[in-house]
Design a protein around this motif. Structure first.
Motif, PDB file in Angstrom:
ATOM      1  N   UNK A 196       0.830  -1.211   0.000  1.00 19.90           N
ATOM      2  CA  UNK A 196       0.000   0.000   0.000  1.00 19.90           C
ATOM      3  C   UNK A 196       0.861   1.255   0.000  1.00 19.90           C
ATOM      4  N   UNK A 197       1.932   1.225   0.779  1.00 19.43           N
ATOM      5  CA  UNK A 197       2.805   2.393   0.861  1.00 19.43           C
ATOM      6  C   UNK A 197       3.515   2.644  -0.467  1.00 19.43           C
ATOM      7  N   UNK A 198       4.000   1.587  -1.097  1.00 16.01           N
ATOM      8  CA  UNK A 198       4.671   1.753  -2.389  1.00 16.01           C
ATOM      9  C   UNK A 198       3.689   2.189  -3.482  1.00 16.01           C
ATOM     10  N   UNK A 199       2.420   1.826  -3.330  1.00 10.14           N
ATOM     11  CA  UNK A 199       1.409   2.320  -4.277  1.00 10.14           C
ATOM     12  C   UNK A 199       1.311   3.839  -4.196  1.00 10.14           C
TER      13      UNK A 199
ATOM     14  N   UNK B  64       2.797   6.930  -7.137  1.00  7.48           N
ATOM     15  CA  UNK B  64       2.014   8.002  -7.768  1.00  7.48           C
ATOM     16  C   UNK B  64       2.317   9.374  -7.178  1.00  7.48           C
ATOM     17  N   UNK B  65       3.248   9.418  -6.218  1.00  4.68           N
ATOM     18  CA  UNK B  65       3.603  10.694  -5.584  1.00  4.68           C
ATOM     19  C   UNK B  65       4.569  11.473  -6.482  1.00  4.68           C
ATOM     20  N   UNK B  66       4.168  12.657  -6.976  1.00  2.00           N
ATOM     21  CA  UNK B  66       5.035  13.407  -7.892  1.00  2.00           C
ATOM     22  C   UNK B  66       6.148  14.188  -7.196  1.00  2.00           C
ATOM     23  N   UNK B  67       5.980  14.461  -5.906  1.00  4.50           N
ATOM     24  CA  UNK B  67       6.953  15.274  -5.179  1.00  4.50           C
ATOM     25  C   UNK B  67       8.125  14.405  -4.725  1.00  4.50           C
TER      26      UNK B  67
ATOM     27  N   UNK C 209       8.522   9.017   2.288  1.00  2.27           N
ATOM     28  CA  UNK C 209       7.743   7.779   2.288  1.00  2.27           C
ATOM     29  C   UNK C 209       8.648   6.552   2.166  1.00  2.27           C
ATOM     30  N   UNK C 210       9.754   6.680   1.453  1.00  2.00           N
ATOM     31  CA  UNK C 210      10.718   5.576   1.381  1.00  2.00           C
ATOM     32  C   UNK C 210      11.341   5.319   2.752  1.00  2.00           C
ATOM     33  N   UNK C 211      11.561   6.394   3.504  1.00  2.00           N
ATOM     34  CA  UNK C 211      12.060   6.247   4.878  1.00  2.00           C
ATOM     35  C   UNK C 211      11.027   5.514   5.736  1.00  2.00           C
ATOM     36  N   UNK C 212       9.758   5.857   5.537  1.00  2.00           N
ATOM     37  CA  UNK C 212       8.681   5.160   6.255  1.00  2.00           C
ATOM     38  C   UNK C 212       8.661   3.682   5.866  1.00  2.00           C
ATOM     39  N   UNK C 213       8.859   3.398   4.582  1.00  2.00           N
ATOM     40  CA  UNK C 213       8.881   2.004   4.116  1.00  2.00           C
ATOM     41  C   UNK C 213       9.995   1.221   4.801  1.00  2.00           C
ATOM     42  N   UNK C 214      11.156   1.848   4.958  1.00  4.51           N
ATOM     43  CA  UNK C 214      12.266   1.189   5.655  1.00  4.51           C
ATOM     44  C   UNK C 214      11.891   0.886   7.102  1.00  4.51           C
ATOM     45  N   UNK C 215      11.159   1.796   7.720  1.00  6.36           N
ATOM     46  CA  UNK C 215      10.715   1.577   9.099  1.00  6.36           C
ATOM     47  C   UNK C 215       9.658   0.480   9.183  1.00  6.36           C
TER      48      UNK C 215
ATOM     49  N   UNK D 293      -0.671   5.196   6.683  1.00  2.00           N
ATOM     50  CA  UNK D 293      -1.192   4.823   5.363  1.00  2.00           C
ATOM     51  C   UNK D 293      -2.435   5.626   4.997  1.00  2.00           C
ATOM     52  N   UNK D 294      -3.214   6.004   5.987  1.00  2.00           N
ATOM     53  CA  UNK D 294      -4.402   6.817   5.705  1.00  2.00           C
ATOM     54  C   UNK D 294      -4.038   8.271   5.442  1.00  2.00           C
ATOM     55  N   UNK D 295      -3.006   8.758   6.139  1.00  2.00           N
ATOM     56  CA  UNK D 295      -2.645  10.171   6.019  1.00  2.00           C
ATOM     57  C   UNK D 295      -1.764  10.450   4.802  1.00  2.00           C
ATOM     58  N   UNK D 296      -0.958   9.483   4.399  1.00  2.00           N
ATOM     59  CA  UNK D 296       0.040   9.713   3.341  1.00  2.00           C
ATOM     60  C   UNK D 296      -0.543  10.224   2.025  1.00  2.00           C
ATOM     61  N   UNK D 297      -1.662   9.679   1.540  1.00  2.00           N
ATOM     62  CA  UNK D 297      -2.140  10.127   0.220  1.00  2.00           C
ATOM     63  C   UNK D 297      -3.075  11.335   0.253  1.00  2.00           C
ATOM     64  N   UNK D 298      -3.367  11.877   1.432  1.00  2.00           N
ATOM     65  CA  UNK D 298      -4.373  12.941   1.516  1.00  2.00           C
ATOM     66  C   UNK D 298      -3.980  14.173   0.708  1.00  2.00           C
ATOM     67  N   UNK D 299      -2.727  14.590   0.840  1.00  2.00           N
ATOM     68  CA  UNK D 299      -2.267  15.771   0.112  1.00  2.00           C
ATOM     69  C   UNK D 299      -2.328  15.540  -1.390  1.00  2.00           C
ATOM     70  N   UNK D 300      -2.003  14.334  -1.789  1.00  2.00           N
ATOM     71  CA  UNK D 300      -2.017  13.988  -3.211  1.00  2.00           C
ATOM     72  C   UNK D 300      -3.431  14.071  -3.781  1.00  2.00           C
ATOM     73  N   UNK D 301      -4.406  13.605  -3.011  1.00  2.00           N
ATOM     74  CA  UNK D 301      -5.780  13.554  -3.502  1.00  2.00           C
ATOM     75  C   UNK D 301      -6.447  14.926  -3.538  1.00  2.00           C
TER      76      UNK D 301
END
Length: 274
Positions: free
Chosen positions: A92-95, A99-102, A109-115, A166-174
């Protein structure tokens, strides 16, 4: 007891079928654009199959197995359970990362994935450092390590924190999606990760009771929900894409009226970001 074992086996088979179907369908839709999120979903599915295999070994007649086999089966189920859950979360995080352009946000988010990966490793290791110093449980006819509150607290906290991320990460994108209806649908889909925390809360309650079969049923359910939730965004977006690209009206000139904003948004979400 026999009834619960039957429920466990049925839930394992049904869960396995659902997991296989949703993951294979996901990979089919993504076959030309496979990325790390798809790899994590595939790994999670394979671990689920191994987990279910361990469940069937464990649910078999205990008198027909040696004690080391039963202990190994327990550790197999415990380890693969965490693998299923956390690789589903990584998917879910890599999804979202895909799609994250920034670029700066992608690095965060990659740092979060490592965690997330570290959390998975620590939770698996915790099972061993809690169980190994206590040899008494190994002598039981059906070995079940008393994990205790230490494991429960760590599991619940990690579940809540990770699912909130996971719920907060895509909010800015959407927020950049102009179609409000589509924005709400996508936010709802990605917020489905809260379902994992809800099921996890039930699971940890069964861990504390020490009832092995009910604990395994709850673990199977949590693993199943995790994989379905991780596949859900890709499947729903693919379905939306198919529906929106299907001609709905022909004006007599061979052209079709399609909601281009929705199509472009879905294509952006479905394709790898540049």
């Amino acid at each position: 007891m026999a009834g619960l074992v039957g429920q466990l086996q049925i839930s394992s088979v049904v869960g396995g079928v659902i997991v296989l179907l949703t993951t294979i369908l996901r990979l089919f839709f993504r076959r030309h654009r496979l990325w790390w999120d798809d790899a994590c979903a595939l790994i999670s599915m394979l671990l689920f199959i191994i987990h279910v295999t361990g469940v069937f070994i464990d649910a078999a007649d205990p008198t027909g197995m040696s004690n080391p086999t039963k202990i190994a089966s327990y550790y197999l189920m415990a380890s693969t359970f965490y693998g299923v859950i956390w690789f589903a979360r990584l998917s879910m995080l890599f999804s979202i990362i895909r799609i994250e352009p920034n670029s700066r946000q992608r690095k965060r988010l990659l740092f979060v994935a490592a965690n997330f990966a570290l959390a998975c490793a620590l939770l698996v290791a915790q099972v061993f450092w809690v169980c190994e110093p206590n040899p008494a449980w190994r002598k039981a006819s059906i070995p079940q390590c008393p994990l205790g509150t230490q494991v429960v607290v760590c599991q619940l906290i990690s579940d809540i924190v990770s699912d909130c991320i996971l719920m907060a990460a895509p909010l800015k994108l959407f927020r950049n999606i102009l179609d409000k209806g589509l924005r709400r649908r996508l936010m709802l889909i990605f917020s489905a990760s809260i379902a994992i925390t809800i099921v996890s809360s039930i699971h940890v309650a069964y861990i504390l009771t020490g009832k092995k079969i009910k604990n395994l049923i709850a673990a199977n359910t949590e693993a199943l929900v995790s994989l379905v939730v991780c596949n859900l965004p890709v499947l729903v977006i693919a379905i939306i894409r198919i529906r929106e690209t299907t001609p709905k009206h022909d004006d007599g000139l061979g052209t079709s009226r399609i909601s281009m904003e929705v199509v472009e948004t879905v294509v952006t979400l479905s394709d790898d970001s540049e």
